[in-house]
Scaffold this motif. Structure first.
Motif, mmCIF file in Angstrom:
data_model
loop_
_atom_site.group_PDB
_atom_site.id
_atom_site.type_symbol
_atom_site.label_atom_id
_atom_site.label_comp_id
_atom_site.label_asym_id
_atom_site.label_seq_id
_atom_site.Cartn_x
_atom_site.Cartn_y
_atom_site.Cartn_z
ATOM 1 N N ILE A 128 5.101 -1.387 -8.011
ATOM 2 C CA ILE A 128 3.754 -0.860 -8.225
ATOM 3 C C ILE A 128 3.224 -0.439 -6.856
ATOM 4 O O ILE A 128 3.212 -1.236 -5.922
ATOM 5 C CB ILE A 128 2.826 -1.892 -8.884
ATOM 6 C CG1 ILE A 128 3.343 -2.253 -10.288
ATOM 7 C CG2 ILE A 128 1.396 -1.357 -8.961
ATOM 8 C CD1 ILE A 128 2.526 -3.286 -11.004
ATOM 9 N N HIS A 129 2.828 0.829 -6.763
ATOM 10 C CA HIS A 129 2.308 1.389 -5.517
ATOM 11 C C HIS A 129 0.805 1.590 -5.672
ATOM 12 O O HIS A 129 0.364 2.301 -6.568
ATOM 13 C CB HIS A 129 2.977 2.723 -5.196
ATOM 14 C CG HIS A 129 4.465 2.672 -5.238
ATOM 15 N ND1 HIS A 129 5.217 2.076 -4.260
ATOM 16 C CD2 HIS A 129 5.343 3.117 -6.177
ATOM 17 C CE1 HIS A 129 6.494 2.170 -4.574
ATOM 18 N NE2 HIS A 129 6.598 2.794 -5.727
ATOM 19 N N THR A 130 0.025 0.971 -4.809
ATOM 20 C CA THR A 130 -1.429 1.106 -4.817
ATOM 21 C C THR A 130 -1.819 2.038 -3.684
ATOM 22 O O THR A 130 -1.534 1.755 -2.521
ATOM 23 C CB THR A 130 -2.100 -0.274 -4.666
ATOM 24 O OG1 THR A 130 -1.611 -1.138 -5.695
ATOM 25 C CG2 THR A 130 -3.603 -0.161 -4.763
ATOM 26 N N ASP B 145 -7.415 5.109 0.516
ATOM 27 C CA ASP B 145 -7.772 5.429 1.908
ATOM 28 C C ASP B 145 -6.593 5.962 2.722
ATOM 29 O O ASP B 145 -6.423 5.621 3.887
ATOM 30 C CB ASP B 145 -8.352 4.202 2.613
ATOM 31 C CG ASP B 145 -9.668 3.751 2.028
ATOM 32 O OD1 ASP B 145 -10.368 4.613 1.451
ATOM 33 O OD2 ASP B 145 -9.996 2.557 2.145
ATOM 34 N N GLY B 146 -5.737 6.775 2.119
ATOM 35 C CA GLY B 146 -4.593 7.341 2.825
ATOM 36 C C GLY B 146 -3.464 6.358 3.082
ATOM 37 O O GLY B 146 -2.517 6.680 3.791
ATOM 38 N N LYS B 147 -3.545 5.161 2.519
ATOM 39 C CA LYS B 147 -2.485 4.161 2.693
ATOM 40 C C LYS B 147 -1.833 3.872 1.349
ATOM 41 O O LYS B 147 -2.421 4.111 0.291
ATOM 42 C CB LYS B 147 -3.054 2.858 3.259
ATOM 43 C CG LYS B 147 -3.562 2.987 4.669
ATOM 44 C CD LYS B 147 -3.964 1.644 5.217
ATOM 45 C CE LYS B 147 -4.438 1.831 6.660
ATOM 46 N NZ LYS B 147 -4.649 0.584 7.329
ATOM 47 N N ILE B 148 -0.622 3.348 1.422
ATOM 48 C CA ILE B 148 0.111 2.964 0.214
ATOM 49 C C ILE B 148 0.582 1.528 0.392
ATOM 50 O O ILE B 148 1.298 1.211 1.350
ATOM 51 C CB ILE B 148 1.335 3.875 -0.013
ATOM 52 C CG1 ILE B 148 0.922 5.344 -0.063
ATOM 53 C CG2 ILE B 148 2.063 3.461 -1.278
ATOM 54 C CD1 ILE B 148 2.082 6.312 -0.018
ATOM 55 N N LEU B 149 0.170 0.647 -0.512
ATOM 56 C CA LEU B 149 0.682 -0.722 -0.551
ATOM 57 C C LEU B 149 1.592 -0.846 -1.759
ATOM 58 O O LEU B 149 1.203 -0.483 -2.874
ATOM 59 C CB LEU B 149 -0.448 -1.746 -0.655
ATOM 60 C CG LEU B 149 -1.268 -1.982 0.597
ATOM 61 C CD1 LEU B 149 -2.339 -3.035 0.338
ATOM 62 C CD2 LEU B 149 -0.385 -2.423 1.750
ATOM 63 N N SER B 150 2.799 -1.341 -1.555
ATOM 64 C CA SER B 150 3.773 -1.480 -2.632
ATOM 65 C C SER B 150 4.093 -2.944 -2.859
ATOM 66 O O SER B 150 4.032 -3.761 -1.937
ATOM 67 C CB SER B 150 5.059 -0.726 -2.299
ATOM 68 O OG SER B 150 4.802 0.649 -2.184
ATOM 69 N N PRO C 228 2.866 -7.761 -0.980
ATOM 70 C CA PRO C 228 2.613 -6.334 -0.769
ATOM 71 C C PRO C 228 3.032 -5.898 0.642
ATOM 72 O O PRO C 228 2.921 -6.677 1.590
ATOM 73 C CB PRO C 228 1.096 -6.205 -0.933
ATOM 74 C CG PRO C 228 0.660 -7.446 -1.619
ATOM 75 C CD PRO C 228 1.658 -8.501 -1.268
ATOM 76 N N TYR C 229 3.533 -4.686 0.751
ATOM 77 C CA TYR C 229 3.911 -4.122 2.051
ATOM 78 C C TYR C 229 3.503 -2.657 2.094
ATOM 79 O O TYR C 229 3.352 -2.014 1.063
ATOM 80 C CB TYR C 229 5.416 -4.287 2.306
ATOM 81 C CG TYR C 229 6.299 -3.627 1.267
ATOM 82 C CD1 TYR C 229 6.711 -2.311 1.413
ATOM 83 C CD2 TYR C 229 6.722 -4.329 0.148
ATOM 84 C CE1 TYR C 229 7.514 -1.706 0.470
ATOM 85 C CE2 TYR C 229 7.529 -3.742 -0.800
ATOM 86 C CZ TYR C 229 7.927 -2.420 -0.639
ATOM 87 O OH TYR C 229 8.716 -1.826 -1.593
ATOM 88 N N GLU C 230 3.326 -2.155 3.302
ATOM 89 C CA GLU C 230 2.907 -0.764 3.459
ATOM 90 C C GLU C 230 4.095 0.172 3.271
ATOM 91 O O GLU C 230 5.181 -0.063 3.800
ATOM 92 C CB GLU C 230 2.263 -0.542 4.826
ATOM 93 C CG GLU C 230 1.526 0.767 4.906
ATOM 94 C CD GLU C 230 0.678 0.909 6.153
ATOM 95 O OE1 GLU C 230 0.095 2.004 6.312
ATOM 96 O OE2 GLU C 230 0.608 -0.035 6.965
ATOM 97 N N SER C 231 3.879 1.232 2.498
ATOM 98 C CA SER C 231 4.930 2.208 2.195
ATOM 99 C C SER C 231 4.528 3.590 2.666
ATOM 100 O O SER C 231 3.367 3.830 3.016
ATOM 101 C CB SER C 231 5.178 2.286 0.682
ATOM 102 O OG SER C 231 5.549 1.074 0.162
ATOM 103 N N ASN D 71 9.714 1.562 2.316
ATOM 104 C CA ASN D 71 9.027 0.610 3.181
ATOM 105 C C ASN D 71 8.767 1.280 4.529
ATOM 106 O O ASN D 71 9.692 1.779 5.173
ATOM 107 C CB ASN D 71 9.894 -0.641 3.340
ATOM 108 C CG ASN D 71 9.174 -1.781 3.997
ATOM 109 O OD1 ASN D 71 8.177 -1.592 4.696
ATOM 110 N ND2 ASN D 71 9.670 -2.978 3.785
ATOM 111 N N LYS D 72 7.505 1.291 4.955
ATOM 112 C CA LYS D 72 7.143 1.940 6.218
ATOM 113 C C LYS D 72 7.700 1.185 7.419
ATOM 114 O O LYS D 72 8.011 1.778 8.448
ATOM 115 C CB LYS D 72 5.616 2.040 6.318
ATOM 116 C CG LYS D 72 5.126 2.914 7.424
ATOM 117 C CD LYS D 72 3.622 3.115 7.327
ATOM 118 C CE LYS D 72 3.143 4.100 8.369
ATOM 119 N NZ LYS D 72 1.700 4.337 8.229
ATOM 120 N N ASN D 73 7.836 -0.126 7.294
ATOM 121 C CA ASN D 73 8.346 -0.945 8.392
ATOM 122 C C ASN D 73 9.426 -1.894 7.858
ATOM 123 O O ASN D 73 9.172 -3.074 7.637
ATOM 124 C CB ASN D 73 7.201 -1.736 9.033
ATOM 125 C CG ASN D 73 7.624 -2.431 10.290
ATOM 126 O OD1 ASN D 73 8.777 -2.336 10.710
ATOM 127 N ND2 ASN D 73 6.712 -3.150 10.908
#
Length: 189
Positions: A86-88, A91-96, A124-127, A136-138
């Motif tokens: 699930i990707h939320t 504000d220009g960010k994506i939390l998965s 949750p992690y930033e995507s 995964n962004k990181n």
């Protein structure tokens, strides 16, 4: 799987419905600035492995169990899709957040599908989106999981909860459940 008891043959038919999304919620938009997008994968570990060549990202895992009738453990069910991520978006960010499942348990005496023996949910992690996919962004940053283990003999109540890696945990909580119906009957007799 179709079994011919007369000839002793069995035939496996695989239906790939990864692109049939009519019955699934694709996104949730409640009118705010937050949008949730949902990814599914079917309950067929070998089919996903065949397409992705990455066994570390299997959504459904089957592990042999010693459960007797009336329980049945699904090795696969390619017609059933499971929520994988699930990707939320806000504000220009994506939390998965990712989900994995182990051993789908079915009761053949009327209770039907009872759920999964283990469910895995990640923190949750930033995507970010690359080549049309959320990644995964990181990836160097650790991904931690909450794993719930359930006992089908106790109507799939939670018996263990862990937090940490997939195989190594920071915390492990064990719950002892007792069948109250037997306790009440024994008390009354």
């Amino acid at each position: 799987m179709i079994n011919d008891v007369v000839l002793g043959n069995s035939i496996s038919v695989n239906i790939d419905n990864r692109t049939f999304l009519e019955k699934e919620i694709q996104e949730v938009n409640n009118g705010s600035q937050v949008l949730q997008k949902i990814e599914y994968r079917n309950m067929h570990p070998e089919l996903f492995y065949y397409y992705s060549y990455n066994p570390d990202q299997l959504t459904y895992i089957y592990k042999s169990q010693d459960l007797k009738y009336p329980f049945y453990v699904h090795k696969l069910n390619p017609s059933l899709n499971l929520v994988n991520k699930i990707h939320t978006i806000f504000d220009g960010k994506i939390l998965s957040k990712e989900y994995r499942y182990e051993n789908g348990i079915q009761n053949l005496e009327g209770k039907g599908f009872m759920g999964f023996q283990k469910t895995y949910s990640s923190d949750p992690y930033e995507s970010e989106i690359k080549n049309g996919k959320y990644i995964n962004k990181n990836p160097a940053k650790g991904l931690f999981w909450k794993i719930e283990t359930r006992d089908p003999l106790m109507d799939n109540s939670t018996v263990k909860s862990t937090y940490g890696g997939i195989n190594k945990f920071f915390t492990e909580d064990t719950t002892i459940n007792k069948n109250l119906i037997r306790g009440i009957i024994n008390t009354l007799s």
